[in-house]
Design a protein around this motif. Structure first.
Motif, short mmCIF file in Angstrom:
data_model
loop_
_atom_site.label_atom_id
_atom_site.label_comp_id
_atom_site.label_asym_id
_atom_site.label_seq_id
_atom_site.Cartn_x
_atom_site.Cartn_y
_atom_site.Cartn_z
N ASP A 264 31.85 39.91 41.12
CA ASP A 264 32.08 38.88 42.13
C ASP A 264 32.96 37.75 41.61
O ASP A 264 33.39 36.89 42.37
CB ASP A 264 30.75 38.25 42.59
N GLU A 265 33.17 37.76 40.32
CA GLU A 265 33.85 36.63 39.66
C GLU A 265 34.80 37.21 38.63
O GLU A 265 34.38 38.06 37.83
CB GLU A 265 32.77 35.79 38.96
N PRO A 266 36.07 36.79 38.61
CA PRO A 266 36.96 37.33 37.57
C PRO A 266 36.68 36.71 36.22
O PRO A 266 36.25 35.56 36.14
CB PRO A 266 38.35 36.93 38.07
N GLY A 267 36.93 37.46 35.18
CA GLY A 267 36.95 36.88 33.85
C GLY A 267 38.41 36.65 33.48
O GLY A 267 39.29 37.32 34.02
N PRO A 268 38.71 35.68 32.59
CA PRO A 268 40.10 35.46 32.22
C PRO A 268 40.67 36.67 31.47
O PRO A 268 39.93 37.35 30.77
CB PRO A 268 40.05 34.23 31.32
N ARG A 289 36.21 33.35 45.48
CA ARG A 289 36.49 33.26 46.92
C ARG A 289 37.53 34.30 47.35
O ARG A 289 37.46 34.86 48.45
CB ARG A 289 36.97 31.85 47.28
N ILE A 290 38.49 34.54 46.48
CA ILE A 290 39.53 35.53 46.80
C ILE A 290 38.90 36.93 46.87
O ILE A 290 39.14 37.70 47.82
CB ILE A 290 40.67 35.50 45.75
N LEU A 291 38.05 37.23 45.89
CA LEU A 291 37.37 38.53 45.89
C LEU A 291 36.50 38.67 47.14
O LEU A 291 36.48 39.72 47.80
CB LEU A 291 36.50 38.67 44.63
#
Ligand SMILES: Cc1ncc(COP(=O)(O)O)c(C=O)c1O
Ligand SMILES: [Zn+2]
Length: 363
Positions: A264-268, A289-291
């Motif tokens: 649900d959240e990107p990692g760098p 939010r984009i995901l």
């Protein structure tokens, strides 16, 4: 009356020149607006769709929006966003943000950008009589720098990554008290980019595209387009939203990687250098939010390689369309998905934007 910012922690804030994030550190959002349909007559710009409230847009508008929708073969429509006043779709958001800065009495603003957002902010700041300082990463296309300086803005080139550039801009904002005209943090930017959706809905005569193919760096177009169709859905003007296929460059694809991993959240990520400088965002602040937006539409993430970006640019040029490499990524994704006979392109019209002009950067 300006719509107050909201944070997920429950706090809300009346917009103020020195407010760009929540006291909890969270991102600020705006609630969905009520869509008035049909749009206001008398202008073909984005302002036919927006309830401008107290925003002094008439003094600074350049007629942004109203870009052509060109029909190609197989139900594909290309939206010629590079026909925007400063040569990229960022004008849609920048005019709203600068109008906000002006409404809040800001004398000075700061923005950080890979180039196009900074150019757009600089142009509207010039019209609004607001001094602008634009931070860009080293390596930004020379023509974008010329354009920003041409509008009278001060340019600060940061030796480092796009993230280092944002950090330098934030440090200057904190120290100077200038308005932070950030297309990443300030949700008023998405009020502008949402008109991409409303305009397509109108241009297609009230039909909903099956698919929007959109570039994704910090996601201003993905989030704006999603917002526009979500507002149409909330107003019961449509009963479904188009699937959003978000496109990243293979060499810098934190969102596509998170999507593939079901996160649900990107990692760098550690980015490689890509022709698509405009979407080379290794750690997008609005990543979750984009995901979520893409997920809400039943869409997906796609990556494209450097050769595909170059080939798409050339193919567009051969069709009379001169775009910067970043501006070709959505078309590159369409070509890839077509080659794979992907179901993501089925069910009705497909719309892909050509986001930036080839006069700014080319191969
Ligand atoms: C030409 C072009 N296309 C696409 C994008 C991507 O926009 P975003 O970072 O808001 O996703 C940018 C951003 O600068 C751009 O300049
Ligand atoms: Zn908060």
């Amino acid at each position: 009356m300006l719509t107050p910012y909201e944070c997920r922690c429950g706090r809300s804030y009346a917009p103020a020149a020195d407010r760009w994030r929540c006291d909890c550190g969270g991102l600020l959002d705006l609630p969905l607006a009520a869509v008035a349909w049909p749009p206001r007559a008398g202008t073909s710009s984005i302002w036919r769709y927006l309830d401008a409230g107290d925003l002094p847009w008439r003094e600074i508008t350049l007629g942004e929006g109203g870009t052509p929708l060109v029909e190609e073969d197989g139900g594909l429509h290309l939206k010629v966003e590079f026909a925007s006043p400063t040569g990229s779709f960022k004008d849609r958001g920048a005019v709203v943000l600068v109008a906000l800065a002006r409404a809040l009495g800001a004398a000075r603003l700061i923005a950080d950008s890979s180039g196009n957002a900074g150019t757009a902010v600089a142009a509207y700041a010039a019209r609004a009589g607001v001094a602008a300082e634009i931070f860009v990463p080293a390596g930004t296309s020379e023509k974008k720098l010329l354009q920003i300086r041409g509008h009278g803005a001060e340019v600060t080139v940061v030796e480092g990554s796009r993230e280092d550039t944002a950090a330098a801009a934030v440090a200057r904002v904190e120290q100077s008290g200038a308005f932070y005209a950030s297309h990443v943090y300030n949700p008023y930017f998405h009020e502008g980019t949402k008109t991409y959706a409303l305009e397509i809905f109108e241009q297609l005569g009230g039909a909903v595209p099956a698919t929007l193919v959109l570039p994704a760096g910090n996601g201003t177009l993905v989030l704006g387009a999603h917002r526009g169709f979500a507002e149409l859905r909330a107003a019961a003007l449509i009963d479904r939203v188009p699937r959003i296929v978000a496109v990243q460059a293979e060499r810098c694809a934190p969102l596509a990687a998170a999507w593939a991993a079901g996160l649900d959240e990107p990692g760098p990520v550690r980015p490689g250098r890509t022709l698509a400088e405009g979407i080379a965002i290794a750690d997008p602040a609005r990543g979750s939010r984009i995901l979520a937006a893409v997920r809400d539409t039943g869409g997906a993430f796609v990556t494209v390689g450097e050769d595909e970006i170059a080939a798409a640019s050339a193919a567009l040029a051969a069709r009379g369309l001169w775009v910067e490499p970043t501006g070709a990524v959505s078309y590159a994704a369409v070509r890839r998905l077509r080659g794979a006979e992907s179901p993501l392109l089925t069910g009705g019209p497909v719309v892909a934007p050509l986001c930036g002009s080839g006069l700014k950067a080319s191969l």
